[in-house]
Design an enzyme around this catalytic site. Structure first.
Site, PDB file in Angstrom:
ATOM      1  N   HIS A  70       0.848  -1.192   0.000  1.00 33.57           N
ATOM      2  CA  HIS A  70       0.000   0.000   0.000  1.00 33.57           C
ATOM      3  C   HIS A  70       0.881   1.239   0.000  1.00 33.57           C
ATOM      4  O   HIS A  70       2.027   1.209   0.481  1.00 33.57           O
ATOM      5  CB  HIS A  70      -0.890   0.024   1.248  1.00 33.57           C
ATOM      6  CG  HIS A  70      -1.973  -0.998   1.233  1.00 33.57           C
ATOM      7  ND1 HIS A  70      -3.052  -0.936   2.080  1.00 33.57           N
ATOM      8  CD2 HIS A  70      -2.155  -2.110   0.481  1.00 33.57           C
ATOM      9  CE1 HIS A  70      -3.847  -1.959   1.852  1.00 33.57           C
ATOM     10  NE2 HIS A  70      -3.324  -2.688   0.893  1.00 33.57           N
ATOM     11  N   GLU A  72       0.905   3.871   1.813  1.00 33.39           N
ATOM     12  CA  GLU A  72       1.367   4.293   3.141  1.00 33.39           C
ATOM     13  C   GLU A  72       2.516   3.417   3.638  1.00 33.39           C
ATOM     14  O   GLU A  72       3.496   3.915   4.205  1.00 33.39           O
ATOM     15  CB  GLU A  72       0.227   4.221   4.164  1.00 33.39           C
ATOM     16  CG  GLU A  72      -0.991   5.030   3.797  1.00 33.39           C
ATOM     17  CD  GLU A  72      -2.083   4.220   3.107  1.00 33.39           C
ATOM     18  OE1 GLU A  72      -3.265   4.409   3.446  1.00 33.39           O
ATOM     19  OE2 GLU A  72      -1.750   3.391   2.227  1.00 33.39           O
ATOM     20  N   CYS A 100      -6.120   1.805   5.945  1.00 31.39           N
ATOM     21  CA  CYS A 100      -6.710   0.527   6.355  1.00 31.39           C
ATOM     22  C   CYS A 100      -6.131   0.114   7.714  1.00 31.39           C
ATOM     23  O   CYS A 100      -5.271   0.805   8.261  1.00 31.39           O
ATOM     24  CB  CYS A 100      -6.409  -0.525   5.297  1.00 31.39           C
ATOM     25  SG  CYS A 100      -4.667  -1.032   5.271  1.00 31.39           S
ATOM     26  N   CYS A 103      -2.187  -0.213   7.562  1.00 30.32           N
ATOM     27  CA  CYS A 103      -1.480   1.061   7.414  1.00 30.32           C
ATOM     28  C   CYS A 103      -1.664   1.944   8.644  1.00 30.32           C
ATOM     29  O   CYS A 103      -0.717   2.608   9.080  1.00 30.32           O
ATOM     30  CB  CYS A 103      -1.960   1.769   6.160  1.00 30.32           C
ATOM     31  SG  CYS A 103      -1.564   0.856   4.637  1.00 30.32           S
TER      32      CYS A 103
END
Length: 178
Positions: A70, A72, A100, A103
């Protein structure tokens, strides 16, 4: 695998003179466009410390075949490598969609000072959407939070357009945030 749909959004070119939330979120938005152009879910992240960008990334889940790739997570890894420390104290993470669980947890664990996100995620967001890890009473670190408002409309439009095209093409959509 088919070619990614053309991105109907233009990158932003914010003034270097005003290094505010809109400036850094514009850079994250540009990262999200880069993700779209690679047929990744268009989410971008930028980490700022002391007025300087120390990391910038976008989702690469499909390309890397890695569910942890991801924006992040990649940005946190970049920032830690650049700074030579896993503690990102004083840093602000700018991200185009609410983080999420993974993260959000990484942000708490890396001790970032602040998280600023554009679009809330009521299904999987963990900094105010579906739940808020920041509210856990026993967590030893909490982040300052700016939720929604900064380029929210632009980031939402980008996500919604991407997922709409994916649904029209009958392709799996990966994340269900839009």
């Amino acid at each position: 695998m088919s070619a990614p749909p053309p991105c109907p959004f233009e990158k932003r070119f914010p003034s270097q003179l005003a290094r505010d939330d809109t400036f850094y979120m514009s850079l994250a938005f540009n990262q999200a466009i880069d993700a779209w152009r690679l047929d990744e879910v268009p989410i971008g992240a930028v980490i700022e410390l002391g007025g300087e960008v120390v990391a910038a990334a976008h989702n690469t889940v499909e390309e890397a075949r890695d569910p942890t790739a991801h924006a992040e997570m990649l940005a946190i890894t970049q920032a830690a490598a650049k700074l030579g420390d896993w503690r990102l104290e004083g840093a602000t993470v700018y991200v185009t969609k609410e983080p999420c669980p993974m993260c959000s947890g990484a942000m708490l664990m890396s001790r970032v000072k602040r998280v600023c996100y554009a679009v809330r995620d009521p299904k999987m967001g963990c900094l105010g959407g579906a739940t808020n890890l920041n509210d856990l009473p026993r967590v030893n670190h909490h982040v300052e939070l700016t939720a929604g408002g900064v380029l929210e409309d632009e980031c939402r439009a980008l996500l919604q357009a991407f997922f709409k095209l994916k649904r029209q093409a009958g392709e799996p959509t990966g994340e269900g945030a839009a």
